[in-house]
Design a protein around this motif. Structure first.
Motif, PDB file in Angstrom:
ATOM      1  N   ARG A  75      -5.775   2.203 -10.690  1.00 37.71           N
ATOM      2  CA  ARG A  75      -6.735   2.480 -11.764  1.00 37.71           C
ATOM      3  C   ARG A  75      -7.691   3.598 -11.345  1.00 37.71           C
ATOM      4  O   ARG A  75      -8.026   4.484 -12.155  1.00 37.71           O
ATOM      5  CB  ARG A  75      -7.497   1.197 -12.098  1.00 37.71           C
ATOM      6  CG  ARG A  75      -8.462   1.321 -13.262  1.00 37.71           C
ATOM      7  CD  ARG A  75      -9.138  -0.016 -13.502  1.00 37.71           C
ATOM      8  NE  ARG A  75     -10.174   0.083 -14.511  1.00 37.71           N
ATOM      9  CZ  ARG A  75     -11.037  -0.887 -14.781  1.00 37.71           C
ATOM     10  NH1 ARG A  75     -10.966  -2.030 -14.115  1.00 37.71           N
ATOM     11  NH2 ARG A  75     -11.956  -0.730 -15.706  1.00 37.71           N
ATOM     12  N   ALA A  76      -8.132   3.572 -10.090  1.00 36.68           N
ATOM     13  CA  ALA A  76      -9.013   4.625  -9.587  1.00 36.68           C
ATOM     14  C   ALA A  76      -8.278   5.959  -9.490  1.00 36.68           C
ATOM     15  O   ALA A  76      -8.857   7.019  -9.766  1.00 36.68           O
ATOM     16  CB  ALA A  76      -9.572   4.227  -8.219  1.00 36.68           C
ATOM     17  N   ILE A  77      -7.001   5.922  -9.121  1.00 36.84           N
ATOM     18  CA  ILE A  77      -6.213   7.150  -9.029  1.00 36.84           C
ATOM     19  C   ILE A  77      -6.066   7.799 -10.401  1.00 36.84           C
ATOM     20  O   ILE A  77      -6.158   9.025 -10.545  1.00 36.84           O
ATOM     21  CB  ILE A  77      -4.834   6.870  -8.405  1.00 36.84           C
ATOM     22  CG1 ILE A  77      -4.976   6.428  -6.949  1.00 36.84           C
ATOM     23  CG2 ILE A  77      -3.933   8.112  -8.481  1.00 36.84           C
ATOM     24  CD1 ILE A  77      -3.701   5.846  -6.350  1.00 36.84           C
ATOM     25  N   VAL A  78      -5.833   6.981 -11.420  1.00 32.98           N
ATOM     26  CA  VAL A  78      -5.684   7.505 -12.783  1.00 32.98           C
ATOM     27  C   VAL A  78      -6.933   8.285 -13.193  1.00 32.98           C
ATOM     28  O   VAL A  78      -6.858   9.444 -13.621  1.00 32.98           O
ATOM     29  CB  VAL A  78      -5.423   6.362 -13.791  1.00 32.98           C
ATOM     30  CG1 VAL A  78      -5.451   6.894 -15.227  1.00 32.98           C
ATOM     31  CG2 VAL A  78      -4.084   5.694 -13.509  1.00 32.98           C
ATOM     32  N   GLU A  79      -8.101   7.671 -13.054  1.00 31.54           N
ATOM     33  CA  GLU A  79      -9.331   8.327 -13.482  1.00 31.54           C
ATOM     34  C   GLU A  79      -9.689   9.507 -12.584  1.00 31.54           C
ATOM     35  O   GLU A  79     -10.171  10.549 -13.060  1.00 31.54           O
ATOM     36  CB  GLU A  79     -10.483   7.315 -13.524  1.00 31.54           C
ATOM     37  CG  GLU A  79     -11.839   7.905 -13.881  1.00 31.54           C
ATOM     38  CD  GLU A  79     -11.886   8.567 -15.255  1.00 31.54           C
ATOM     39  OE1 GLU A  79     -12.889   9.265 -15.525  1.00 31.54           O
ATOM     40  OE2 GLU A  79     -10.939   8.411 -16.058  1.00 31.54           O
TER      41      GLU A  79
ATOM     42  N   LEU B 202       0.828  -1.210   0.000  1.00 26.98           N
ATOM     43  CA  LEU B 202       0.000   0.000   0.000  1.00 26.98           C
ATOM     44  C   LEU B 202       0.862   1.261   0.000  1.00 26.98           C
ATOM     45  O   LEU B 202       0.580   2.227  -0.720  1.00 26.98           O
ATOM     46  CB  LEU B 202      -0.930   0.004   1.217  1.00 26.98           C
ATOM     47  CG  LEU B 202      -2.134  -0.931   1.160  1.00 26.98           C
ATOM     48  CD1 LEU B 202      -2.827  -0.988   2.519  1.00 26.98           C
ATOM     49  CD2 LEU B 202      -3.131  -0.482   0.082  1.00 26.98           C
ATOM     50  N   ASP B 203       1.923   1.254   0.797  1.00 21.74           N
ATOM     51  CA  ASP B 203       2.785   2.437   0.901  1.00 21.74           C
ATOM     52  C   ASP B 203       3.423   2.793  -0.436  1.00 21.74           C
ATOM     53  O   ASP B 203       3.468   3.968  -0.823  1.00 21.74           O
ATOM     54  CB  ASP B 203       3.887   2.206   1.946  1.00 21.74           C
ATOM     55  CG  ASP B 203       3.387   2.344   3.375  1.00 21.74           C
ATOM     56  OD1 ASP B 203       2.285   2.898   3.561  1.00 21.74           O
ATOM     57  OD2 ASP B 203       4.095   1.896   4.299  1.00 21.74           O
ATOM     58  N   VAL B 204       3.936   1.793  -1.158  1.00 20.01           N
ATOM     59  CA  VAL B 204       4.648   2.054  -2.412  1.00 20.01           C
ATOM     60  C   VAL B 204       3.690   2.136  -3.594  1.00 20.01           C
ATOM     61  O   VAL B 204       3.794   3.040  -4.433  1.00 20.01           O
ATOM     62  CB  VAL B 204       5.722   0.974  -2.662  1.00 20.01           C
ATOM     63  CG1 VAL B 204       6.367   1.167  -4.027  1.00 20.01           C
ATOM     64  CG2 VAL B 204       6.774   1.023  -1.568  1.00 20.01           C
ATOM     65  N   ASN B 205       2.747   1.206  -3.690  1.00 15.51           N
ATOM     66  CA  ASN B 205       1.900   1.102  -4.872  1.00 15.51           C
ATOM     67  C   ASN B 205       0.747   2.099  -4.890  1.00 15.51           C
ATOM     68  O   ASN B 205       0.220   2.407  -5.963  1.00 15.51           O
ATOM     69  CB  ASN B 205       1.314  -0.309  -4.989  1.00 15.51           C
ATOM     70  CG  ASN B 205       2.374  -1.374  -5.152  1.00 15.51           C
ATOM     71  OD1 ASN B 205       3.555  -1.088  -5.228  1.00 15.51           O
ATOM     72  ND2 ASN B 205       1.945  -2.622  -5.197  1.00 15.51           N
ATOM     73  N   VAL B 206       0.336   2.570  -3.713  1.00 17.48           N
ATOM     74  CA  VAL B 206      -0.817   3.472  -3.644  1.00 17.48           C
ATOM     75  C   VAL B 206      -0.435   4.835  -3.059  1.00 17.48           C
ATOM     76  O   VAL B 206      -0.591   5.872  -3.722  1.00 17.48           O
ATOM     77  CB  VAL B 206      -1.965   2.845  -2.819  1.00 17.48           C
ATOM     78  CG1 VAL B 206      -3.161   3.805  -2.751  1.00 17.48           C
ATOM     79  CG2 VAL B 206      -2.388   1.513  -3.427  1.00 17.48           C
ATOM     80  N   MET B 207       0.096   4.845  -1.846  1.00 16.64           N
ATOM     81  CA  MET B 207       0.386   6.122  -1.196  1.00 16.64           C
ATOM     82  C   MET B 207       1.482   6.902  -1.927  1.00 16.64           C
ATOM     83  O   MET B 207       1.337   8.106  -2.194  1.00 16.64           O
ATOM     84  CB  MET B 207       0.781   5.902   0.265  1.00 16.64           C
ATOM     85  CG  MET B 207      -0.360   5.421   1.139  1.00 16.64           C
ATOM     86  SD  MET B 207      -1.802   6.517   1.106  1.00 16.64           S
ATOM     87  CE  MET B 207      -1.095   8.032   1.759  1.00 16.64           C
TER      88      MET B 207
END
Length: 251
Positions: free
Chosen positions: A169-173, A113-118
């Motif tokens: 994917r949600a972050i992109v949109e 989560l820390d690297v891939n999302v945050m």
């Protein structure tokens, strides 16, 4: 790519694999590239290899699991007279653990989560702020994600990784929509590869015999070619989603 000559691109996870391939292509096309990773020695070696190319590569050590490191990296870029800020952000860094939903270790979930999302979200925010303060309205934010953001494979060891990539994917949109609301012309692209011939699966499984199939994987340079394709699209064209698989990959 002529309009990008002399401009600044940040590539996270630049020390190897897809990140290193992207760095090489951007430098050879005349961009000033900032490559970050925890292993800065590999990036510096790549910088030395590319010293006679049209562009340049600056290596910065950054632990993307730490917000302080990310913020300080952007401060370093801003204070560098030859850089001053980021025009293109390529959120490439990512990691995976063999940590299924029903039996995985909490700490390994947190690391993903820390690297891939945050880290992806923080780098996106800081890149936008860098562009905004310099009145850059034609920048580009690119997310190197995964086919795991579009389907759930039947292997349990990939499931929490897929959770993080569905988030990307949600972050992109979400980023696209927020930029559109601001009437910004900064573009957003998500590139989601299937199997690529890197050490990613080996590190995930901690076993050199894992992650091998009897068909040809894509090469890191194939993904880099997609990055170049999206960057050189006409200014009125925003390529939002690129899905890539080896021809023989099933899912």
């Amino acid at each position: 790519m002529e309009r990008w000559v002399g401009r600044v691109a940040l590539v996270t996870g630049a020390s190897e694999g897809i990140g290193a391939a992207v760095v090489r292509d951007l430098v050879c096309r005349g961009m000033k590239v900032v490559g970050c990773a925890r292993n800065v020695d590999k990036i510096q070696k790549l910088s030395d290899e590319l010293k006679n190319e049209k562009g340049s590569l600056t290596a910065i050590r950054c632990d993307l699991s730490k917000e302080e490191d990310i913020v300080n990296m952007f401060k370093t870029i801003k204070s560098n007279e030859s850089l001053r800020g980021v025009d293109v952000c390529i959120n490439n860094a990512g990691l995976a653990h063999n940590a299924p939903i029903l039996s995985g270790q909490t700490q390994e979930w947190r690391e993903m989560l820390d690297v891939n999302v945050m880290a992806v979200t923080i780098c996106t925010r800081e890149s936008f702020q860098s562009m905004k303060e310099r009145n850059i309205d034609d920048g580009h934010i690119i997310f190197i994600s995964s086919m795991s953001g579009y389907r759930i494979a039947n292997e349990a060891f990939t499931h929490f990784y897929a959770v993080t990539k569905h988030s990307v994917r949600a972050i992109v949109e979400s980023t696209r929509q927020e930029l559109r609301e601001l009437k910004s012309h900064i573009r957003v692209t998500g590139i989601s590869p299937g199997n690529v011939d890197t050490d990613f699966a080996v590190k995930m499984m901690k076993d050199k015999t894992k992650g091998n199939n009897d068909y040809r994987y894509m090469d890191a340079k194939d993904i880099s070619s997609a990055v170049i394709y999206t960057l050189q699209a006409p200014s009125h064209v925003e390529i939002n989603d690129v899905l890539m698989r080896p021809t023989e990959q099933i899912t």
